[in-house]
Write an enzyme that holds these catalytic residues in place. Structure first.
Site, PDB file in Angstrom:
ATOM      1  N   ASP A 246     -39.859  68.418  13.511  1.00  0.00           N
ATOM      2  CA  ASP A 246     -40.421  67.732  14.676  1.00  0.00           C
ATOM      3  C   ASP A 246     -41.765  68.324  15.078  1.00  0.00           C
ATOM      4  O   ASP A 246     -42.747  67.596  15.275  1.00  0.00           O
ATOM      5  CB  ASP A 246     -39.458  67.831  15.870  1.00  0.00           C
ATOM      6  N   ASP A 259     -37.427  71.725  17.896  1.00  0.00           N
ATOM      7  CA  ASP A 259     -36.607  70.542  17.633  1.00  0.00           C
ATOM      8  C   ASP A 259     -36.322  69.859  18.966  1.00  0.00           C
ATOM      9  O   ASP A 259     -35.715  70.465  19.862  1.00  0.00           O
ATOM     10  CB  ASP A 259     -35.308  70.953  16.932  1.00  0.00           C
ATOM     11  N   LYS A 261     -34.386  67.175  21.208  1.00  0.00           N
ATOM     12  CA  LYS A 261     -33.112  66.460  21.221  1.00  0.00           C
ATOM     13  C   LYS A 261     -32.962  65.696  22.531  1.00  0.00           C
ATOM     14  O   LYS A 261     -33.404  66.164  23.588  1.00  0.00           O
ATOM     15  CB  LYS A 261     -31.934  67.432  21.056  1.00  0.00           C
TER      16      LYS A 261
END
Length: 340
Positions: A246, A259, A261
């Site tokens: 990412d 990352d 989420k």
């Protein structure tokens, strides 16, 4: 008879009997005699010993052993001997080996000791975005999905069945499709922010869908700087797996694989993110062993954003924690390779 006559004489004088019985009890000592009009003594016949009725000559040895038996002949040593004869020696408890304490067969370091760090180029301010090459190498996501523990599979399937009962099969498919779409739009909006293209995101009408997520990560974005990669493909040249990172940037001064989420439920603890730490560790190892990247990463960051705009939970992974999850990732990778 004389005594009875004496009592009759006293009874004719008022108060004589009362004085006779009260005087001794008013004093601080007990009377030496007491008067009783009647007495009844009960006696119980002594129960005979049942052994007396046994023919002792006939059962002399048995009777003698029973009568003379005082204490138990057993001792802790004899009890242990009897247990060993009946049940065998006790099996010593050995604690189960945890997955995190096992050593991978083919251990590869998280940090690449042979990687050369090239000098910073003039266009280093532009984040890298390497296209993911579709090869026969498995992806990090695929490896983790195919090596879920039975417990993880059980809870995932139970959640799926529960959602199907509530929404129906078509409704559940639409629900998962929308979640995936929201995640894509959220990542695109973040990419636009890092590239200073906020207006592009608004023109595409994405802010209405991801406005809550962007509000959720607003505080976290203030601590992010020096973005080095966005939605960039990585592959581990030695272990032969690939993935899509990412973001790689500094978080509070530490270079991290980040990352992003999205979640509908709060995840305040790192353990609430399930296998995401293994995914981040896998990406860190891949970057460090990928020749396309002229830097190495030692830390990770998982940011959980919420649709209602509540503050996101950033979970920072220091080098020691990343090393622990790297070992766990190597074990999952070995399990996948053994199955395939």
């Amino acid at each position: 008879l004389v005594g009875m006559q004496f009592l009759q004489i006293l009874s004719r004088k008022p108060g004589s009997l009362e004085v006779l019985f009260q005087i001794p009890f008013c004093q601080k000592q007990f009377p030496y005699t007491c008067l009783s009009t009647s007495a009844c003594v009960y006696s119980k016949k002594k129960k005979g010993n049942s052994y007396d009725q046994v023919d002792q000559e006939k059962y002399k040895n048995l009777v003698h052993s029973v009568i003379s038996y005082k204490t138990s002949a057993q001792t802790p040593e004899t009890i242990l001997e009897e247990d060993n004869l009946l049940y065998g020696p006790p099996a010593k408890h050995t604690p189960p080996i945890k997955a995190g304490t096992r050593t991978p067969r083919n251990w590869v370091p998280l940090i690449n000791p042979s990687k050369r760090i090239l000098p910073v180029s003039s266009d280093s301010n532009v984040p890298m975005k390497i296209r993911l090459q579709r090869t026969k190498m498995p992806s990090v996501t695929r490896i983790l999905q195919q090596t879920l523990s039975p417990q993880q599979v059980f809870y995932l399937e139970r959640w799926k069945q529960k959602m199907i009962e509530e929404l129906g099969k078509e409704g559940f498919e639409e629900y998962t499709k929308n979640l995936f779409l929201q995640g894509e739009l959220f990542h695109s909006a973040l990419e636009s922010i890092f590239l200073s293209e906020e207006t592009a995101a608004r023109d595409q009408g994405e802010d209405d869908v991801v406005a809550g997520y962007l509000s959720s990560v607003e505080r976290v974005l203030e601590d992010i700087s020096e973005v080095k990669a966005l939605e960039s493909g990585v592959h581990h040249e030695t272990l032969q797996y690939l993935g899509l990172v990412d973001c790689v940037a500094k978080y509070q001064g530490q270079l991290c694989v980040i990352d992003w989420k999205t979640s509908e439920k709060p995840k305040p603890l790192l353990q609430n993110t399930y296998d995401n730490p293994l995914q981040v560790a896998a990406y860190i190892g891949a970057i460090n062993h990928d020749a396309n990247y002229n830097f190495q990463v030692r830390c990770g960051l998982i940011v959980v954003a919420y649709k209602d705009g509540s503050p996101a939970h950033p979970h920072f992974m220091d080098p020691d924690l990343c090393s622990q999850y790297w070992n766990k990732w190597l074990l999952r990778l070995e399990e996948y390779m053994d199955k395939n």
